[in-house]
Design an enzyme around this catalytic site. Sequence first.
Site, PDB file in Angstrom:
ATOM      1  N   HIS A  28       0.806  -1.223   0.000  1.00  0.00           N
ATOM      2  CA  HIS A  28       0.000   0.000   0.000  1.00  0.00           C
ATOM      3  C   HIS A  28       0.847   1.285   0.000  1.00  0.00           C
ATOM      4  O   HIS A  28       0.774   2.116   0.896  1.00  0.00           O
ATOM      5  CB  HIS A  28      -1.109  -0.003   1.054  1.00  0.00           C
ATOM      6  CG  HIS A  28      -0.769  -0.345   2.485  1.00  0.00           C
ATOM      7  ND1 HIS A  28       0.231   0.261   3.173  1.00  0.00           N
ATOM      8  CD2 HIS A  28      -1.341  -1.219   3.340  1.00  0.00           C
ATOM      9  CE1 HIS A  28       0.278  -0.217   4.402  1.00  0.00           C
ATOM     10  NE2 HIS A  28      -0.656  -1.121   4.528  1.00  0.00           N
ATOM     11  N   HIS A  82      -4.112  -9.829  14.289  1.00  0.00           N
ATOM     12  CA  HIS A  82      -4.259  -8.606  13.482  1.00  0.00           C
ATOM     13  C   HIS A  82      -5.117  -8.936  12.271  1.00  0.00           C
ATOM     14  O   HIS A  82      -4.864  -9.911  11.567  1.00  0.00           O
ATOM     15  CB  HIS A  82      -2.849  -8.147  13.074  1.00  0.00           C
ATOM     16  CG  HIS A  82      -2.796  -6.891  12.269  1.00  0.00           C
ATOM     17  ND1 HIS A  82      -3.814  -5.970  12.197  1.00  0.00           N
ATOM     18  CD2 HIS A  82      -1.790  -6.374  11.488  1.00  0.00           C
ATOM     19  CE1 HIS A  82      -3.462  -4.968  11.415  1.00  0.00           C
ATOM     20  NE2 HIS A  82      -2.237  -5.196  10.964  1.00  0.00           N
ATOM     21  N   GLU A  84      -5.604  -7.209   9.437  1.00  0.00           N
ATOM     22  CA  GLU A  84      -5.220  -6.777   8.086  1.00  0.00           C
ATOM     23  C   GLU A  84      -5.000  -8.021   7.236  1.00  0.00           C
ATOM     24  O   GLU A  84      -4.497  -9.046   7.702  1.00  0.00           O
ATOM     25  CB  GLU A  84      -3.975  -5.882   8.111  1.00  0.00           C
ATOM     26  CG  GLU A  84      -3.784  -5.191   6.763  1.00  0.00           C
ATOM     27  CD  GLU A  84      -2.821  -4.012   6.777  1.00  0.00           C
ATOM     28  OE1 GLU A  84      -2.128  -3.798   7.779  1.00  0.00           O
ATOM     29  OE2 GLU A  84      -2.775  -3.300   5.743  1.00  0.00           O
ATOM     30  N   ASP A  86      -3.062  -9.187   5.053  1.00  0.00           N
ATOM     31  CA  ASP A  86      -1.816  -9.939   4.858  1.00  0.00           C
ATOM     32  C   ASP A  86      -1.662 -11.022   5.938  1.00  0.00           C
ATOM     33  O   ASP A  86      -0.854 -11.937   5.782  1.00  0.00           O
ATOM     34  CB  ASP A  86      -0.588  -9.023   4.818  1.00  0.00           C
ATOM     35  CG  ASP A  86      -0.543  -7.984   5.923  1.00  0.00           C
ATOM     36  OD1 ASP A  86      -1.605  -7.650   6.475  1.00  0.00           O
ATOM     37  OD2 ASP A  86       0.565  -7.519   6.244  1.00  0.00           O
ATOM     38  N   HIS A 148      -0.637  -2.455  14.333  1.00  0.00           N
ATOM     39  CA  HIS A 148      -0.657  -1.313  13.453  1.00  0.00           C
ATOM     40  C   HIS A 148      -2.081  -0.813  13.165  1.00  0.00           C
ATOM     41  O   HIS A 148      -2.280   0.216  12.519  1.00  0.00           O
ATOM     42  CB  HIS A 148       0.100  -1.743  12.165  1.00  0.00           C
ATOM     43  CG  HIS A 148      -0.333  -1.222  10.863  1.00  0.00           C
ATOM     44  ND1 HIS A 148      -0.758  -1.963   9.817  1.00  0.00           N
ATOM     45  CD2 HIS A 148      -0.370   0.068  10.439  1.00  0.00           C
ATOM     46  CE1 HIS A 148      -1.043  -1.208   8.782  1.00  0.00           C
ATOM     47  NE2 HIS A 148      -0.818   0.021   9.112  1.00  0.00           N
ATOM     48  N   ASP A 167       2.539  -7.114  13.543  1.00  0.00           N
ATOM     49  CA  ASP A 167       3.379  -6.146  12.821  1.00  0.00           C
ATOM     50  C   ASP A 167       4.518  -5.589  13.694  1.00  0.00           C
ATOM     51  O   ASP A 167       5.515  -5.074  13.171  1.00  0.00           O
ATOM     52  CB  ASP A 167       2.536  -4.964  12.328  1.00  0.00           C
ATOM     53  CG  ASP A 167       1.697  -5.304  11.111  1.00  0.00           C
ATOM     54  OD1 ASP A 167       1.905  -6.378  10.519  1.00  0.00           O
ATOM     55  OD2 ASP A 167       0.830  -4.494  10.748  1.00  0.00           O
ATOM     56  N   TYR A 195      10.551  -0.138   8.035  1.00  0.00           N
ATOM     57  CA  TYR A 195       9.206  -0.589   8.421  1.00  0.00           C
ATOM     58  C   TYR A 195       8.623   0.350   9.477  1.00  0.00           C
ATOM     59  O   TYR A 195       7.462   0.765   9.404  1.00  0.00           O
ATOM     60  CB  TYR A 195       9.285  -2.025   8.956  1.00  0.00           C
ATOM     61  CG  TYR A 195       7.930  -2.665   9.116  1.00  0.00           C
ATOM     62  CD1 TYR A 195       7.341  -3.339   8.059  1.00  0.00           C
ATOM     63  CD2 TYR A 195       7.232  -2.580  10.301  1.00  0.00           C
ATOM     64  CE1 TYR A 195       6.089  -3.907   8.184  1.00  0.00           C
ATOM     65  CE2 TYR A 195       5.987  -3.142  10.443  1.00  0.00           C
ATOM     66  CZ  TYR A 195       5.414  -3.807   9.381  1.00  0.00           C
ATOM     67  OH  TYR A 195       4.165  -4.359   9.517  1.00  0.00           O
ATOM     68  N   HIS A 228       6.129 -10.319  10.142  1.00  0.00           N
ATOM     69  CA  HIS A 228       6.909 -10.089   8.925  1.00  0.00           C
ATOM     70  C   HIS A 228       8.392 -10.177   9.264  1.00  0.00           C
ATOM     71  O   HIS A 228       8.831  -9.625  10.288  1.00  0.00           O
ATOM     72  CB  HIS A 228       6.669  -8.681   8.365  1.00  0.00           C
ATOM     73  CG  HIS A 228       5.266  -8.391   7.943  1.00  0.00           C
ATOM     74  ND1 HIS A 228       4.675  -8.983   6.854  1.00  0.00           N
ATOM     75  CD2 HIS A 228       4.334  -7.555   8.452  1.00  0.00           C
ATOM     76  CE1 HIS A 228       3.439  -8.516   6.714  1.00  0.00           C
ATOM     77  NE2 HIS A 228       3.204  -7.648   7.676  1.00  0.00           N
TER      78      HIS A 228
HETATM   79 FE1  FEO Z   1      -0.809  -4.264   9.443  1.00  0.00          FE
HETATM   80 FE2  FEO Z   1       1.202  -6.785   8.288  1.00  0.00          FE
HETATM   81  O1  FEO Z   1      -0.382  -5.812   8.484  1.00  0.00           O
END
Ligand code: FEO
Length: 415
Positions: A28, A82, A84, A86, A148, A167, A195, A228
Amino acid sequence: MHNNLQAIKISENVYWVGAIDWKLRDFHGYSTSHGSTYNAYLILGEKPILIDTVKAQFYEEMLARISSVIDPQNIRYLISNHSEMDHSGSIPKFIDLVHPEKIFASKLGVPTLKEHFHFNAEITAVNDEEIITLGNRSFKFIETRMIHWPESMFTYYLDEKILFSQDGFGMHFATSEIFSEQNDQCILEYEAKKYFANILLPYTSLINKLLTKLSQLNLEPTMIAPAHGPVWENQNKVRKILDLWRKWANKPFLPKAIIIYDTMWGSTENMAKMIADGINQENIDVKIMPISAVRRSDVITELLDAGALLVGSPTLNQEILPTVADVLCYIHGLKPQNLIGQIFSSYGWGNEAQKILIEYMKNMKIELIGEPIKVKYVPTEEILQNCRLLGINIAKTLKDKIGTVNDSLGWSRNR
Ligand code: FEO
């Protein structure tokens, strides 16, 4: 297709069962030059547990890695840290296949997951600092609002002292080496910084509160397993990433200046070079970032340890160049702190760029030093000298602030 993909054991009972996205180059708007990983973790025990899933298109990869350890249908619980996509994107398919006894998320995570997937699955909300036991494994949940997203939480696995931090403490970095020590340390530190700057910078006050809370909870994790990038696999590594986060979340004025600009016929570029020369003359580190040659996410990364931002653009059709607007829009949203700066512009018959750039700087709460510099068509020697003087002024002001404001912020120059 993914039949032979393996899980990676990271502790006595925990396996990494995520996916590696070697091709990812944009997240994004954040330029991810080293790709990324989506980390899911499998905890073995009387009732196996999955922590987070992966981006939807990587579902088969996650399933193959789980299958290298156990039959996925033996998993009894899912914890979603989370929402989101991903991390949650594979939840619907996982539920259809596994029918877990229970799915856990934070109180805000429950509606957020439902608003994403519109499914009927029952999701159990957990409270901040609640402890639950699943089979013979115990967990403590920690709300991490805005890290996040509003619904985000950490899951602390008590039996092995592993913090699953979604995250938090992560980075976009594709690697098949799951432990941080196995990777190039310079790249890891840069990607962790990138990041933080691109994802978490607006939330530094919440991050400071969270870091304080983590230390008050006396968790003393022996491993941090983010969603991640690699795992921070021992107490030294855990301390290192916590210290880096503390440093980035408390950014003072720093002895470094960033100049961003785009140019039509070279006038704005020549001004940028002379301003840089003035800054350099005062022994302050300066980095010129021509927007045609850099990514917006690299600019914000450099700003994380800078004290000054200078922005230049010609006027184009009563606006600034769209390339400059792009970067300023991105920086504005991420709210960098403690910056001084100034703008410079060139024009032919209407200098609208000056007003627009100043407005951006004010909106970003950047303290303007000296006067903006403008040039009609091509700069004279006198204007170029004024550019140099602006650079000198910026550098000297930065030195003063480092000596006074940072001390009042309680920030040691040797830190
Ligand atoms: Fe806030 Fe890795 O997603």
